[in-house]
Design an enzyme around this catalytic site. Structure first.
Site, PDB file in Angstrom:
ATOM      1  CB  CYS A 174      -0.985  -0.127   1.150  1.00  0.00           C
ATOM      2  SG  CYS A 174      -1.895  -1.428   1.599  1.00  0.00           S
ATOM      3  N   GLY A 178       4.240   7.297  -1.021  1.00  0.00           N
ATOM      4  CA  GLY A 178       5.669   7.022  -1.599  1.00  0.00           C
ATOM      5  C   GLY A 178       6.837   7.330  -0.799  1.00  0.00           C
ATOM      6  CB  SER A 179       7.569   9.147   2.375  1.00  0.00           C
ATOM      7  OG  SER A 179       6.921  10.561   2.131  1.00  0.00           O
ATOM      8  CE  LYS A 180       5.384   4.123   6.567  1.00  0.00           C
ATOM      9  NZ  LYS A 180       4.263   4.962   6.183  1.00  0.00           N
ATOM     10  CG  ASP A 258       2.210   2.190   6.134  1.00  0.00           C
ATOM     11  OD1 ASP A 258       2.092   2.071   7.539  1.00  0.00           O
ATOM     12  OD2 ASP A 258       2.024   3.208   5.649  1.00  0.00           O
ATOM     13  CB  CYS A 311      -0.537   6.272  11.316  1.00  0.00           C
ATOM     14  SG  CYS A 311      -1.653   6.186  10.079  1.00  0.00           S
TER      15      CYS A 311
END
Length: 754
Positions: A174, A178-180, A258, A311
């Site tokens: 998921c 796109g930071s991860k 995530d 989160c």
């Protein structure tokens, strides 16, 4: 497509854009940060240590600190860090706003090599001082260049716990925005001397439009090892690869799971969660989260690691999902002990007892007490296991809970699962009938798929492993209301190109067409650039079957393997890095294709001619003047340039370890050798980036004009086009791209009605 199927799509999408786009501590003044149900629920659960609940709630009401992460490959990252510490952070320490000194940014203690920093400065404060404005412009420009990422601190944790190595095959289930994903790509490329790592990242997202934001994020890193795909994560297809001439199943070494969640850990930045939070959100998302996690584990290689994260602080979305996975795995899974992996990170151990509450305030601590009329919304997997011995063997205390007041962060949950053996339903039922679809198999009493936990819509992997030939259905149509809705500001900036046509399944993508080794296009390219015999021509692709090839892209060997063997079952949005672009003017000089800056670091090791070695002084000239004469170069570079015919060139800077005043990382730029002049073909934000590395500061004054200083150069040499672009970049990058939280449905009543 039925209402349930559409609702599953919506649950994965809804709420992801309800975020605080300011990103620098700004909030919504009209939203009261109070929710009595939230306070009552978490007080009753006792997840916050005794005596700390007021501190916990006070922290939840405070704006979230801005955090930045230095991205890019390691040597460039060191140069960026040096620039930040020696220039901007020192200046900030001297700034006073309204009589108070500004707190300088501090490194996150637990992030390796000081590559992540946080600050309490808000955007309002930043704009009050010229020195801080320069710092802000630096962040904006470097973010667009892909060298800095504005990412929430807790969002950086899952990729670190995956322990990525350059040969790993990685799935991000998921992924948007796109930071991860960017972190995963960086870890693959941790060794800058390896142009093509053996591993790759497949980044998936269910939302077709947000896949293009994901593409934008990934493209900034210019990697040939990334592929963006568009599938429902809970039934993402099993892929095949060719191994020594035989078809085999692709199992991933690392999976990032995530999942979409209720997002109550993001209240510090997503202010509207305060008024929309209810316990129903977690009850409705639990099943989806479990299905996604199960699908991930089915595709994880034995010995591999999967990180499950949310989160959310709610055990229904956290420990309950992990406990259900461990129980159904019958010993195939183990929770990894990560207590020593991130020294300096403060976290609470996972809990082994919890209860759930309905939105009306009714509590249930045991499945046996749930009335029949509630058993469609409340499921047995939402409760802790009843067997004390089984519960003790799960070691749920190895899960990590991040509380906001412990380290001034958002709330977060993360757990690392290690796969020790195939999942039991894969071993137990080796085959399915060829004509049984995944959905009917899952619903047939006594069938193999009937034993898959949480009603997973996918067939067991073993059905494909053992050659049963289960048909992979085309992806279900998207919810048309979502596809046709008006795009917001993010989508206008990062959406698909205007030429793409919207279809029932999303935007129509151009084909991926691999070139053969004897393709005529290589004849002039080979001779003009004197390509090495080891250059992998078969890894080059284009995006058209017909007509002239406009751009040529490269992918890694293993991604090529994936693309060639799964074109019918996988919806690919984007892959590869651009290495050449057609330039008709170049045809008369020997080659119709010029080098592209995006792929120069991947391509240059194979180029054996048309390389000019340049000095720091040469790069300054090339990046600050549009078409300098050849004579403007220093003697050595000038002599090299005169020997070359007109056309595309590589400008290569090799660091001198004996001169620490100059950058200690290699720099490679694409250029063009003209008749009497030479120029660099480098995007303007990257120009700014390289100039800063060389000690030339580029910034805008109050009138929006670009200025240049820092090493005695004359102001005004940066051309008008560069000046104008600075403003454009600012408008684009002020969007908050850090939001990796997957906030699920916040309309539970509507979901129940559907």
């Amino acid at each position: 497509m039925g209402k349930r199927s559409r609702q599953r799509q919506k649950t994965q999408n809804t709420g992801r854009d309800n975020r605080d786009n300011a990103g620098w501590g700004a909030g919504y003044d009209d939203i009261v940060k109070e929710n009595k149900l939230f306070e009552h629920y978490y007080q009753e659960l006792g997840l916050v240590p005794e005596g700390e609940f007021k501190e916990f709630m006070d922290a939840m009401r405070e704006p979230l600190p801005a955090t930045i992460r230095i991205t890019g490959y390691k040597s460039h990252a060191k140069e960026i860090l040096h620039c930040l510490k020696e220039k901007y952070f020192k200046d900030i320490q001297e700034v006073e706003i309204d009589g108070q000194k500004i707190e300088a940014p501090q490194p996150l203690k637990w992030y390796p090599d000081e590559q992540a920093w946080h600050t309490n400065m808000s955007r309002k404060i930043i704009r009050k001082s010229p020195l801080l404005e320069k710092f802000h412009q630096f962040l904006v420009s470097e973010t667009e260049s892909g060298n800095i990422s504005r990412q929430e601190a807790v969002s950086m944790i899952p990729p670190l716990l995956l322990k990525i190595e350059s040969h790993h095959k990685i799935l991000d289930m998921c992924a948007a925005p796109g930071s991860k994903t960017a972190q995963l790509i960086e870890m693959l490329h941790s060794d800058i001397d390896v142009s093509f790592p053996e591993g790759f990242v497949i980044a998936n997202d269910v939302d077709n439009k947000r896949c293009y934001l994901l593409v934008h994020q990934a493209k900034r890193l210019n990697s040939p090892c990334i592929m963006v795909v568009n599938h429902d994560a809970s039934c993402i297809p099993t892929l095949k690869i060719d191994v020594d001439g035989k078809k085999d199943i692709l199992f991933y070494d690392r999976i990032l799971c995530d999942v979409p969640c209720s997002g109550d850990g993001t209240m510090r930045k997503n202010i509207d969660v305060w008024k929309k939070w209810t316990t129903s959100n977690s009850l409705h998302l639990h099943g989806l989260q479990l299905r996604i996690a199960v699908r991930g584990l089915e595709q994880l290689a034995v010995g591999g690691r999967m990180v499950y994260s949310t989160c959310s602080l709610n055990p229904i979305e956290d420990e309950a999902v992990i406990a259900a996975l461990l129980e159904k795995s019958e010993g195939a899974l183990e929770l990894a002990d990560c207590s020593g992996d991130l020294p300096g990170l403060k976290w609470m151990p996972g809990v082994s007892s919890w209860k759930l509450m309905t939105k009306e305030g009714t509590w249930f601590s045991d499945w046996s007490k749930v009335p029949l009329n509630r058993q469609t919304q409340i499921r047995p997997t939402m409760f802790p296991p009843t067997d004390p011995e089984k519960l003790a063997n799960m070691h749920l205390e190895r899960c990590m809970r991040i509380l906001p007041h412990h380290q001034n962060t958002g709330g977060f949950f993360v757990a690392v699962l290690v796969k020790k053996a195939p999942m039991p339903w894969n071993k137990r039922y080796p085959k399915l009938r060829k004509d049984v679809s995944s959905s009917s198999a899952a619903q047939t009493e006594g069938s193999p798929a009937a034993s898959i936990p949480a009603g997973s819509p996918c067939p067991p992997d073993s059905a494909v492993e053992d050659g049963a030939g289960v048909k992979v259905d085309e992806e279900a149509p998207k919810d048309l209301s979502l596809a046709q809705e008006t795009t917001d500001k993010q989508d206008r900036v990062y959406g698909p190109p205007a030429s793409k046509k919207m279809k029932l399944f999303g935007y129509k993508e151009d084909p991926f067409v691999f070139l053969t080794e004897d393709d005529p296009v290589f004849i002039t390219i080979q001779s003009f650039y004197n390509l090495s015999p080891t250059f992998p021509k078969v890894n080059v692709l284009t995006r058209t079957h017909d007509g002239k090839k406009r751009h040529l892209y490269m992918v890694s060997k293993e991604l090529r393997n994936v693309l060639l063997n799964n074109s019918e079952r996988m919806k690919v949005i984007n892959t590869g890095v651009k290495v050449w672009s057609r330039n008709s003017d170049g045809e008369e000089f020997g080659c119709a294709f010029r080098l592209a800056q995006e792929g120069i670091y991947s391509l240059q090791p194979y180029i054996r001619s048309r390389i000019i070695t340049v000095s720091v002084a040469d790069i300054k000239v090339l990046l600050t003047q549009e078409n300098p004469y050849l004579s403007k170069l220093e003697e050595d570079a000038h002599a090299q340039a005169k020997k070359l015919v007109m056309g595309s060139i590589v400008l290569k800077y090799i660091p001198n370890p004996n001169n620490t005043e100059e950058p200690q990382c290699p720099i490679q730029l694409c250029g063009w050798r003209g008749k009497t002049s030479i120029r660099a073909f480098v995007p303007r934000n990257e120009r700014f980036h390289y100039l800063r590395m060389l000690g030339v500061e580029v910034f805008r004054d109050k009138q929006g004009q670009a200025q240049k200083g820092g090493d005695g150069e004359k102001e005004g040499e940066v051309k008008e086009g560069v000046e104008n672009d600075a403003g454009v970049v600012k408008d684009a990058v002020d969007l908050d791209l850090e939001n990796d939280d997957k906030i699920g449905s916040i309309e539970p009543e509507k979901e129940l009605m559907d």
